[in-house]
Design a protein around this motif. Structure first.
Motif, mmCIF file in Angstrom:
data_model
loop_
_atom_site.group_PDB
_atom_site.id
_atom_site.type_symbol
_atom_site.label_atom_id
_atom_site.label_comp_id
_atom_site.label_asym_id
_atom_site.label_seq_id
_atom_site.Cartn_x
_atom_site.Cartn_y
_atom_site.Cartn_z
ATOM 1 N N THR A 111 0.884 -1.098 0.185
ATOM 2 C CA THR A 111 0.046 -0.107 -0.001
ATOM 3 C C THR A 111 0.910 1.339 -0.044
ATOM 4 O OG1 THR A 111 -1.521 -1.279 1.378
ATOM 5 C CG2 THR A 111 -2.027 1.096 1.236
ATOM 6 N N ASN A 112 0.398 2.257 -0.895
ATOM 7 C CA ASN A 112 1.152 3.678 -0.834
ATOM 8 C C ASN A 112 0.902 4.376 0.552
ATOM 9 O OD1 ASN A 112 2.444 2.689 -3.350
ATOM 10 N ND2 ASN A 112 0.514 3.544 -4.495
ATOM 11 N N TYR A 113 1.776 5.251 0.515
ATOM 12 C CA TYR A 113 1.671 6.255 1.347
ATOM 13 C C TYR A 113 1.691 5.773 2.766
ATOM 14 C CZ TYR A 113 0.366 8.667 -2.732
ATOM 15 O OH TYR A 113 -0.207 8.989 -4.060
ATOM 16 N N VAL A 114 2.538 4.746 3.110
ATOM 17 C CA VAL A 114 2.609 4.192 4.611
ATOM 18 C C VAL A 114 3.959 4.355 4.981
ATOM 19 C CG1 VAL A 114 2.476 2.202 5.909
ATOM 20 C CG2 VAL A 114 0.557 2.639 4.211
ATOM 21 N N LEU A 115 4.551 4.834 6.018
ATOM 22 C CA LEU A 115 5.975 4.981 6.736
ATOM 23 C C LEU A 115 6.666 3.809 6.807
ATOM 24 C CD1 LEU A 115 5.527 7.596 9.515
ATOM 25 C CD2 LEU A 115 6.883 8.081 7.565
#
Length: 688
Positions: free
Chosen positions: A381-385
């Motif tokens: 998943t995108n936009y995850v630290l």
């Protein structure tokens, strides 16, 4: 070149430009050999202007070298005898003991000690281990067989570094064996050093078994395989550690290779895996070792030469081959190939061999696979630290340092939740059901009620992903990570929780990640828009696709859609057949389309496929070696047929652009429709 200048001018000009460093010379311990090597080096130094660095030079002597020859070599070359800890290009010269690899252990330990003082997160430690430690070990393993005790020592140091905080040692909450499995199976994808060394031994064994014509293979065969094949070779009392490792890898590779007979001139008839009973027929003399498969076939290639077959394998062996292969191997102009079954294209690769060892070990220990849904949510998943991804992985593996986990590890009675006083402080309780966590979820955009939620973190996250949708998943992860940080500060530093502050921090991290990925997103969008806004086709086009399912019969659906120059639908057809792989199904679908177009008298046509491998092979940018080994012959024959159509082109498109052919092939496979063929000369259908 200015011919008026003497050759000595150019020798002097380029004398110091090219340097020869780290030279390794092998020779016999004799006076004549010492004199020859010294004379050669002296000539080289006079011509190049270089000099031998005596203070950096070392001489290795064998145990049987007489003392007077040792003194002669030391005095002639003005070099000191080597010690056991000497290294060459980072690798130990003398191998066999654990102490020989002490410099390697010290090097890795020094890096880990330096990084430990930097207070890295576990995501940062994971990156450093993969980027620095594993390549260092790979470099060392490629030239030596490292003892298992040394590998276990290094793995223990890496494990302490991963779980520790600074120089403080902490309790590992997940076994190292579980961490070293792939991410798809619930691990972190770190390398198991023992399995990785076995993989490199399998690589050496593969080079010998596939009759690779390299210098080191010839040396090994001359030393160890004069009277045996590689599959019957054993360890000797004077063999090297590397040869012992290669012999130990035989059971791992033996059942996963087979010879694919081509012209029959490379595969030996005895002692090679080209039929099921090959282990029972080892050559006993030099004449039997030279017999190849082609020698057992009649000169016209029409069946077995029964007399030679019985003479070589005996009556029972000849009878077995006559039953299994009654017409004999179908010889062709292609060379024999050794096939690695664990890789689709049949070529040995370190990645495929290591994956095979990991899956084999997991199957033996009945390790459950990580659910595909959770793997995708955590790692794709995108936009995850990155640190939030590792945090989610720990939460699903029940490895968060909460009271229930710590008390069970230490066999102590639980103390309960330090915030709300509940007796069972689990991961689900801390992140969702705690009285301090509930206000955060109520005022968030999810308006989540924490009653009736599943009791395990894996089931809970899967449930929430279905409820909130994948587009809201990064927001959910940011809130979880922000609340966990605030909770830890409250427990260990005595600060007060603040739901508004927690949600504000989560929104800040998410916004920062979205801004950092904005440029890439805009670039991808522009590329897709350019691809979708292409001009009208200037020639007849045929869009091809196939649908394949893994069954005992390998059922597949094939379809093609034929358009005119103006975009009007000319014809479509869908078929049901059998194929051995998805690539094979795509190949058969394209063959059917090409033959149909050629039969219609069309001499110029563009064929569109969403199979990148098929496009690369027909365009020449990829080798047929990359295809499934069981369809390798079909691919070579098809390339010859394809090249005869000089005005046919194969172009690659995205699957979204090939939706009609995709749906027709799936419809044919699921409904079992063998052939449907319609022609619409006047109906216009959009291409996209």
């Amino acid at each position: 070149m200015d011919y008026r200048k003497s050759p000595q001018h150019y020798i002097d000009r380029y004398r110091y430009r090219y340097r020869l460093d780290y030279l390794l010379i092998f020779g016999e311990a004799s006076q004549e050999e010492i004199a020859t090597i010294h004379h050669t080096l002296t000539m080289f130094c006079d011509m190049s202007g270089q000099q031998i660095g005596s203070e950096k030079s070392r001489i290795w002597f064998s145990k049987a070298t007489p003392a007077h020859l040792r003194q002669l070599a030391i005095s002639v070359f003005n070099a000191q005898p080597a010690r056991g800890s000497e290294v060459y290009l980072g690798s130990p010269i003398t191998l066999g003991k654990s102490t020989d690899f002490s410099p390697l252990v010290d090097k890795i330990d020094g890096k880990l000690q330096h990084w430990a003082s930097s207070m890295l997160s576990q995501a940062g430690k994971l990156t450093l281990i993969k980027a620095v430690i594993e390549p260092t070990m790979l470099f060392a393993m490629q030239t030596a067989s490292i003892p298992s005790t040394t590998l276990k020592l290094i793995q223990s140091k890496v494990r302490k570094f991963f779980w520790g905080k600074g120089n403080e040692r902490r309790m590992p909450l997940v076994s190292w064996k579980s961490i070293t499995v792939p991410k798809q199976q619930g691990g972190l994808g770190l390398k198991d050093l023992l399995k990785f060394q076995q993989t490199l031994s399998m690589k050496c064994l593969w080079a010998i078994a596939s009759e690779e014509n390299s210098l080191w293979v010839q040396v090994v065969k001359a030393k160890y395989l004069q009277r045996n094949t590689i599959w019957s070779a054993t360890r000797t009392t004077r063999c090297t550690p590397l040869w012992r490792a290669i012999v130990a890898a035989k059971p791992l590779l033996r059942d996963n290779v087979t010879w694919l007979i081509g012209n029959g001139k490379t595969c030996r008839a005895m002692g090679q895996p080209w039929h099921d009973l090959w282990l029972q027929y080892e050559p006993t003399n030099a004449a039997q070792r030279k017999v190849v498969v082609a020698d057992l076939v009649q000169e016209q290639g029409r069946g077995w030469d029964c007399q030679k077959l019985i003479q070589l394998l005996g009556f029972h062996g000849a009878l077995y081959l006559a039953i299994v292969l009654p017409e004999g191997p179908s010889l062709s102009h292609r060379e024999d190939r050794l096939i690695f079954k664990a890789q689709n294209n049949g070529q040995f690769s370190i990645k495929a061999a290591y994956r095979f060892l990991v899956q084999r070990d997991n199957h033996m220990h009945n390790t459950p696979l990580f659910p595909e849904e959770l793997y995708r949510l955590i790692w794709k998943t995108n936009y995850v630290l990155p640190r939030a991804r590792v945090f989610l992985w720990r939460a699903i593996r029940e490895a968060l340092p909460v009271d229930q986990v710590i008390s069970s590890r230490l066999s102590k009675p639980p103390k309960g939740c330090p915030l709300c006083g509940e007796t069972d402080e689990t991961g689900v309780h801390v992140l969702f059901k705690c009285a301090n966590a509930q206000p955060i979820w109520r005022i968030s955009q999810f308006d989540l009620t924490t009653t009736g939620l599943p009791d395990t973190m894996g089931q809970l996250l899967s449930y929430l992903a279905r409820e909130i949708g994948e587009q809201n998943w990064p927001i959910m992860v940011s809130v979880l990570w922000s609340w966990w940080k605030d909770r830890c500060k409250t427990v260990y530093e005595g600060t007060r929780t603040n739901p508004t502050r927690t949600l504000g921090a989560a929104n800040y991290w998410l916004t920062t990640l979205q801004k950092s990925n904005l440029c890439n997103k805009v670039a991808r969008g522009a590329a897709q828009a350019q691809q979708q806004n292409q001009g009208l086709l200037q020639t007849i086009s045929c869009w091809v696709d196939a649908s394949w399912v893994h069954t005992s019969s390998g059922g597949c659906g094939k379809a093609y859609v034929l358009y005119n120059e103006d975009g009007s639908l000319m014809q479509y057809q869908m078929m049901v057949g059998e194929a051995s792989s998805p690539y094979h199904a795509e190949l058969l679908s394209l063959k059917e389309a090409v033959r149909t177009v050629h039969a219609m008298g069309i001499s110029r046509c563009d064929f569109y496929t969403d199979c990148m491998l098929l496009h690369d092979i027909l365009s020449g940018s990829s080798s047929p070696e990359a295809v499934d080994w069981w369809t390798y012959g079909d691919t070579l024959e098809w390339i010859l047929e394809w090249n005869r159509h000089k005005h046919f082109k194969c172009l690659h498109v995205n699957r979204d652009q090939n939706q009609l052919a995709d749906k027709l092939s799936k419809f044919a496979r699921t409904r079992g429709i063998s052939t449907v063929d319609f022609t619409f000369p006047t109906i216009c259908v959009p291409l996209m």
